[in-house]
Design an enzyme around this catalytic site. Structure first.
Site: not given
Length: 279
Positions: A34, A38
């Protein structure tokens, strides 16, 4: 505290309880590794939902290259810390056998929007995307799902899937998040060497210039040929595609006479970068 769930049955029970209490559930499907792109989806999901699920599943069905699957970055501990800092309620991180149990024999295929661009260069990729997304929607039972616009074609595939199969989830597209130099955030960026990372932002700059030329009425063919040459001169070794397509349906366009997207996939070293901007 973000709860980690790996069983779809356990997740469904949790979501059913939320829904009985009148809560609205949002989901952000990811493959992990991530970054701020994100997290921007997570924040939008938080804004529009009472409870947020983030899924992390590196989907083997959507990788054409086994080496690419092996190299895909994975760090669940780091991802979980980020999600906890954003107030995510559940991280759903199933094993491959939970998503594709023994005897699994179903494939979801979306015709039309999946066929050009990424579909032409990565045969079967969008079948893998459509299949896993359909499964994740069934597993999470969320009412809204949040996807980034960087994967514009994927977003159109998911929208078509949901409409065609009457899946009761609203698809929310969220703007591409970029580094300060314009490079679109991607989990693959960590694989760029120092020199490649320095050259990579040229892709977005060249897209912006080409889009401005197209908006001024220039024909697509000549504009895109010139832009492709610039991309190669900037240090990229190959351009898979650089194309002007309609926003709806991804039809090829000769001129920017309707809402359109300029989409590109190009290789720098052994890393394949994709990007797109509105025209």
């Amino acid at each position: 505290m973000t709860q980690v769930i790996r069983s779809s049955a356990e997740l469904r029970e949790k979501v059913a309880g939320w829904k009985r209490s009148g809560m609205f559930v949002g989901v952000v499907p990811t493959m992990g590794a991530l970054h701020d792109g994100h997290l921007s989806l997570v924040r939008e999901a938080r804004r529009q939902s009472d409870r947020v699920i983030v899924t992390i599943f590196v989907n083997p069905m959507q990788f054409n290259n086994a080496d690419d699957l092996t190299k895909y970055p994975r760090d669940e501990g780091h991802d979980l810390a980020l999600l906890e800092s954003e107030g995510v309620d559940v991280l759903f991180a199933p094993e491959v056998t939970e998503v594709y149990p023994g005897g699994f024999a179903t494939k979801v295929s979306v015709a039309g929007v999946s066929e050009p661009l990424e579909g032409a260069f990565r045969p079967g990729h969008f079948d893998g995307v459509a299949t896993v997304v359909a499964k994740l929607f069934g597993m999470t039972q969320a009412g809204r799902a949040f996807f980034g616009e960087k994967d514009w074609q994927q977003l159109q595939v998911v929208r078509r899937l949901v409409e065609d199969l009457n899946i009761p989830v609203k698809i929310i597209g969220c703007p591409t998040i970029r580094e300060t130099d314009g490079l679109a955030m991607s989990s693959r960026n960590v694989r760029l060497s120092t020199a490649e990372r320095a050259a990579a932002p040229a892709l977005h700059r060249i897209l912006q210039a080409a889009a401005a030329t197209l908006r001024a009425g220039a024909p697509a063919r000549e504009t895109l040929l010139a832009a492709e040459a610039e991309i190669l001169e900037a240090g990229f070794r190959e351009v898979d595609y650089l194309d002007l397509r309609s926003v709806e349906g991804l039809r090829p366009l000769g001129h920017a006479t309707e809402p359109a997207r300029l989409l590109v996939a190009a290789w720098i070293g052994d890393v394949r970068l994709i990007d797109n901007i509105a025209v």
